[in-house]
Design a protein around this motif. Structure first.
Motif, short mmCIF file in Angstrom:
data_model
loop_
_atom_site.label_atom_id
_atom_site.label_comp_id
_atom_site.label_asym_id
_atom_site.label_seq_id
_atom_site.Cartn_x
_atom_site.Cartn_y
_atom_site.Cartn_z
N ASP A 1 0.28 4.21 0.89
CA ASP A 1 0.17 4.76 2.11
C ASP A 1 1.23 4.44 3.26
N TRP A 2 1.81 3.03 3.08
CA TRP A 2 2.67 2.59 4.21
C TRP A 2 3.98 3.04 3.94
N SER B 1 2.66 -3.58 9.33
CA SER B 1 1.84 -3.95 8.12
C SER B 1 2.67 -4.41 7.03
N THR C 1 2.44 -8.21 5.33
CA THR C 1 1.97 -8.25 3.87
C THR C 1 3.01 -8.96 3.19
N CYS D 1 3.78 2.13 10.27
CA CYS D 1 3.39 1.25 9.18
C CYS D 1 4.18 0.13 9.13
N ASP E 1 0.76 -0.99 0.08
CA ASP E 1 -0.01 -0.22 -0.15
C ASP E 1 0.88 1.24 -0.01
#
Length: 404
Positions: free
Chosen positions: A258-259, A280, A284, A277, A256
């Motif tokens: 945004d991370w 996350s 992932t 982040c 993502d």
């Protein structure tokens, strides 16, 4: 009193017989990307003759198995995580920009080169050194350079034959001007291995050419005034393996945006995460096959990597032959993978008065494949030059079996 003097002189004689001589000369040359099995895979009769007359070994590079990190590692005895050159490109901790081996502004800044190279160690102890294009030799260390050196991007850029001519010239100098240590760099068979892959006829032809070139250089060096006491060493920075677009993972599609604040390098890839982040990203990537992922400071100890401030919050390493990048590589050859992988390990040959003859050492530890690690070259060179080493990661004890 007489008995005491006799004991003293006997001890002095023993110590004198054990003291290293100062009359040998050492030439060490790196053939970029010369994989450990090329001499068996392709026609390299000179490498075969060196194995018969001297030392044949498989050498383990440091992580990542790439050009700039490993050449500076061989010169300093410090792993990339400690010597500052953590990859061929990385994020600049000083201004947030990028260090790249192709960016002359960044590349020539001494801020990035953190450990003392062998040419500085030797010269500070009165030993002259010469250098022909070894990575780092054209960057000042605390204001000092090798005795003899040339900047990589000075024009005209020397051909392979001109590099050989310069090495012969330096070893033909009068003894008080001659470098006791001479280091040289040749950027093949790496380039051909990238362009065509390690299993290609083109790579085989280039490997054969480099073998012939080194044979010619060796004979010319043996004909110089240093020839009778010449230690001749051939090393490499990393191996080569096959890659393809069907073994590729795009970080742009996997993560993502945004991370992520920034993504730098490949094999391994450094990810600089936005605040909050990291977990996350790790969660992932850990679900994607053929990728290993670690938080900063949590890379497995065997890789000696992941603590430098030049690396990201998250480090991603693909399996051998896989890619984690913004787009697949154009060509079929690549490196940068774990140094434990056979395809990343390199060919080592050495012959001369300080090396054993017809000797092939076994693995340096149970379960390992290589005889020693490239960080061990620095303490070995210090031993050959009879100079005191700086504190380093390498160990003379791991490589000393190849010495007389």
């Amino acid at each position: 009193m007489k008995k005491t003097l006799l004991v003293f002189f006997a001890l002095a004689a023993i110590l004198a017989s054990c003291r290293r001589s100062h009359d040998s000369w050492t030439v060490i040359i790196s053939l970029d990307g010369n994989r450990w099995d090329y001499p068996e895979k392709y026609d390299m009769p000179f490498f075969d003759s060196l194995a018969a007359a001297g030392v044949k070994a498989r050498m383990e590079p440091s992580y990542p198995a790439s050009t700039f990190p490993n050449h500076y590692t061989m010169a300093t005895g410090c792993v990339p995580d400690h010597n500052g050159i953590v990859n061929n490109s990385f994020r600049d901790p000083y201004d947030g920009g990028r260090y790249s081996m192709g960016d002359t502004t960044k590349r020539y800044s001494p801020l990035y080169y953190l450990c003392e190279p062998i040419w500085i160690t030797a010269q500070r102890q009165g030993v002259k050194t010469g250098n022909v294009y070894w990575v780092g030799s054209d960057i000042p260390h605390e204001g000092e350079y090798p005795t003899y050196w040339r900047r990589w991007d000075d024009k005209p850029h020397w051909t392979f034959e001109e590099r050989c001519d310069e090495m012969v010239r330096l070893m033909s100098l009068p003894e008080d001007e001659r470098p006791r240590l001479l280091m040289g760099y040749f950027d093949e068979p790496d380039h051909t291995g990238h362009m065509f892959g390690p299993d290609s006829p083109e790579t085989g032809e280039m490997v054969h050419y480099m073998d012939s070139l080194m044979h010619s250089l060796f004979l010319r060096l043996k004909a110089t005034p240093a020839g009778d006491r010449l230690n001749f060493i051939l090393v490499s920075d990393h191996g080569m393996t096959e890659v393809s677009p069907d073994r590729f993972v795009s970080w742009a599609e996997a993560l993502d945006p945004d991370w992520v604040e920034d993504v730098v390098g490949s094999a391994p890839t450094s990810i600089f995460a936005k605040e909050g982040c990291v977990d996350s990203i790790v969660a992932t990537v850990s679900q994607i096959p053929h990728l290993s992922v670690w938080k900063h400071g949590e890379v497995p100890a065997e890789l000696n990597y992941g603590t430098s401030d030049r690396l990201g919050d998250v480090i991603v390493a693909p399996d051998l032959g896989w890619q984690f990048d913004h787009k697949p590589k154009k060509h079929p050859g690549a490196h940068g993978f774990s140094p434990k992988e056979l395809d990343m390990q390199t060919a080592f040959r050495a012959v001369g008065p300080d090396f054993k003859s017809g000797f092939e050492p076994g693995p340096y530890a149970p379960g390992e494949k290589a005889a020693f690690i490239n960080i061990d070259l620095y303490p070995m060179l210090c031993y050959l030059l009879d100079v005191k080493p700086a504190p380093v990661d390498g160990k003379l004890s791991r490589i000393k079996s190849i010495l007389k």
